[in-house]
Design a protein around this motif. Sequence first.
Motif, short mmCIF file in Angstrom:
data_model
loop_
_atom_site.label_atom_id
_atom_site.label_comp_id
_atom_site.label_asym_id
_atom_site.label_seq_id
_atom_site.Cartn_x
_atom_site.Cartn_y
_atom_site.Cartn_z
N ALA A 396 53.35 -93.51 38.25
CA ALA A 396 52.12 -94.27 38.49
C ALA A 396 51.88 -95.25 37.34
N VAL A 397 52.19 -94.82 36.13
CA VAL A 397 52.08 -95.70 34.96
C VAL A 397 53.10 -96.83 35.05
N VAL A 398 54.33 -96.49 35.44
CA VAL A 398 55.39 -97.49 35.60
C VAL A 398 54.97 -98.53 36.64
N GLU A 399 54.47 -98.08 37.78
CA GLU A 399 54.08 -99.00 38.86
C GLU A 399 52.95 -99.92 38.39
N PHE A 400 51.97 -99.37 37.70
CA PHE A 400 50.84 -100.16 37.21
C PHE A 400 51.33 -101.21 36.20
N ALA A 401 52.22 -100.81 35.32
CA ALA A 401 52.75 -101.74 34.31
C ALA A 401 53.53 -102.88 34.97
N ARG A 402 54.31 -102.54 35.99
CA ARG A 402 55.09 -103.56 36.68
C ARG A 402 54.20 -104.54 37.43
N ASP A 403 53.25 -104.02 38.19
CA ASP A 403 52.52 -104.86 39.14
C ASP A 403 51.27 -105.49 38.54
N VAL A 404 50.55 -104.74 37.71
CA VAL A 404 49.29 -105.25 37.16
C VAL A 404 49.52 -105.95 35.82
N LEU A 405 50.36 -105.38 34.97
CA LEU A 405 50.67 -106.00 33.68
C LEU A 405 51.80 -107.02 33.79
N SER A 406 52.43 -107.07 34.96
CA SER A 406 53.55 -108.01 35.21
C SER A 406 54.74 -107.77 34.30
N LEU A 407 54.93 -106.51 33.91
CA LEU A 407 56.11 -106.14 33.14
C LEU A 407 57.18 -105.67 34.14
N LYS A 408 57.88 -106.62 34.74
CA LYS A 408 58.70 -106.35 35.91
C LYS A 408 59.81 -105.33 35.66
N ASP A 409 60.27 -105.24 34.44
CA ASP A 409 61.36 -104.31 34.12
C ASP A 409 60.85 -102.97 33.60
N ALA A 410 59.53 -102.77 33.64
CA ALA A 410 58.93 -101.53 33.09
C ALA A 410 59.56 -100.30 33.74
N ASN A 411 59.81 -99.29 32.92
CA ASN A 411 60.44 -98.08 33.45
C ASN A 411 60.29 -96.96 32.44
N SER A 412 60.81 -95.81 32.84
CA SER A 412 60.94 -94.66 31.92
C SER A 412 62.34 -94.70 31.32
N THR A 413 62.44 -94.36 30.04
CA THR A 413 63.77 -94.32 29.42
C THR A 413 64.62 -93.20 30.00
N GLU A 414 64.00 -92.27 30.71
CA GLU A 414 64.79 -91.26 31.43
C GLU A 414 65.59 -91.92 32.54
N ILE A 415 65.00 -92.93 33.18
CA ILE A 415 65.61 -93.60 34.32
C ILE A 415 66.50 -94.76 33.87
N ASN A 416 65.99 -95.54 32.93
CA ASN A 416 66.73 -96.70 32.42
C ASN A 416 66.58 -96.76 30.90
N PRO A 417 67.51 -96.17 30.17
CA PRO A 417 67.40 -96.12 28.71
C PRO A 417 67.33 -97.50 28.05
N SER A 418 67.80 -98.54 28.73
CA SER A 418 67.81 -99.88 28.13
C SER A 418 66.71 -100.78 28.68
N THR A 419 65.71 -100.21 29.34
CA THR A 419 64.62 -101.01 29.89
C THR A 419 63.94 -101.85 28.80
N THR A 420 63.53 -103.04 29.18
CA THR A 420 62.84 -103.94 28.24
C THR A 420 61.45 -103.41 27.89
N TYR A 421 60.83 -102.75 28.86
CA TYR A 421 59.46 -102.25 28.67
C TYR A 421 59.42 -100.74 28.91
N PRO A 422 59.71 -99.94 27.90
CA PRO A 422 59.74 -98.48 28.07
C PRO A 422 58.33 -97.88 28.02
N VAL A 423 57.62 -98.01 29.13
CA VAL A 423 56.24 -97.51 29.15
C VAL A 423 56.19 -95.99 29.17
N ILE A 424 57.30 -95.37 29.59
CA ILE A 424 57.45 -93.91 29.49
C ILE A 424 58.66 -93.64 28.61
#
Length: 541
Positions: A396-424
């Motif tokens: 839910a945090v990832v989705e909010f960061a992507r859509d509301v904060l416009s951090l399109k690559d936001a993700n958890s480092t569990e899912i994508n260790p190299s994500t630009t925006y590691p909100v989790i």
Amino acid sequence: MPFYCDYCLAKYIIITGGVLSSVGKGTVAASIGMLLKRRNIRITVVKVDPYINVDAGTMNPYMHGEVFVTEDGAETDLDLGHYERFIGINVTKYNNITAGKVYFEVINKERKGEYLGQTVQIIPHVTREIISMIKKAGEVSNADVVIVEIGGTVGDIESLPFLEAVRQMKLDEENNLVFVHVALAPYMKVTGELKTKPLQHSVQELRRIGIQPDLIIVRSEVALDQESRNKIALFTNVKPSFIFSSYDVATPYEVPLVLENQGISEKIMKMLDIPKTDANLDDWVNFVSSLKDGDREVNIVLIGKYTKLKDTYMSIREALIHASASLHIKPKLVWVESTDLEDNDEKLKEIMDKADGVIVLPGFGARGTEGKIKAIKYVRENNIPFLGICFGFQLAVVEFARDVLSLKDANSTEINPSTTYPVITMLDDQKRVVQVGGTMRLGSQKIILKEGSIANKIYGSKVIYERHRHRYEVNPEYVDALQKAGLVISGVSENGLVEFIELPNKKFFVATQAHPEFKSRPMSPSPLYVSFLKASMGKDL
């Protein structure tokens, strides 16, 4: 008068199973425990699992179902959830004994030199360790009666050391130990008769290894008739009056009432020389009635990655059942595999348009995450009541960061260790972890709720304690940005970890890192699940 007897030896009820697995031993153990506890007898229940894993924490849910987490942070078999819910007790790490734990302890003792000069063997060293662990569970809980459920099926090679251990216990405990055997009697619809031969063979196998059951509980599709009862008695050496019928019922919560109506408590108490007392089961009867008499159906969509095996989410399902009984409604649970939503917008819309409320379930790993994120976006934008649990909270945090904060690559480092925006990101203390078993943030943790928040109103308290099981957290570096964009952080841990989020301008949009379902009980449902169902009904909190 209570049975409490601080100077008495503990008494034991050993429950074995025959014919096939998942025959209902856990429900029987929980039911007997509940019936005895209602008579002021101090109860604890031990689940013995013959697998070599030290605990259930590293198992795939498809292999073993839900991992139930105790207050003290043990990752255990799902049957311990039955015990807590039925009996109303909190079990501990001592209540789940595995072959892995036993052999690990025996090997450690051998390495320390505690068996110097001896050849370490299954008998007596492993069996002694099993007996010691069973007795330890009783001592820790100060129990009058220790109920021990032996996992697996009689005849399994893995169970033999445990069956041998309880056979030896009977020699020492004599009249302080009762054997209860639960076995299936298949019902042949074509002929309209119960077949007792498989049950007879399972008892013969028990007797072959030195155990004579004192009571038999016959699991069957229909109630046991007297002719079948007499046949079982003849071939098992158990009197007909000590053979009980556990037939199919609408809900497992009926099982204690079915067994009590046949007098099982009185039989067990007499055999264990426990003074006879009465139990008031009125509240339990009312609870079961509420499950059957709900006057409104509410469609709850549950989105997860292990939904093909519902036991993976057993505590969440039971928490919804408890909450629905308190509201006198019937929840219709619609299980959706998150992977099915990733490339199918039409199916997503079709499912969501029929949903009164949506829960995004816990899980680990990348598979199915984008389907969950799409579902969260849909419910947020269409104002459908939403509850996110653990991984559902993180996404839910990832989705909010992507859509509301416009951090399109936001993700958890569990899912994508190299994500630009590691909100989790991984918890700091988890980065130093080497072994994966039993090392997550586990058990009961303190949560401080924001005054005036939805979570605060739900719980009616500023400080609560809920159980946890996770390695990842909301990245503190993004907390300010998330809050400025409108995401309310309504609960934090003592050291600042985000525990609850919510969107106050929605019908219900709440997610938590915790697992409140683990503490839900039939007569005291989880406040979070009650509030979610209220919102799904269109009611105010």
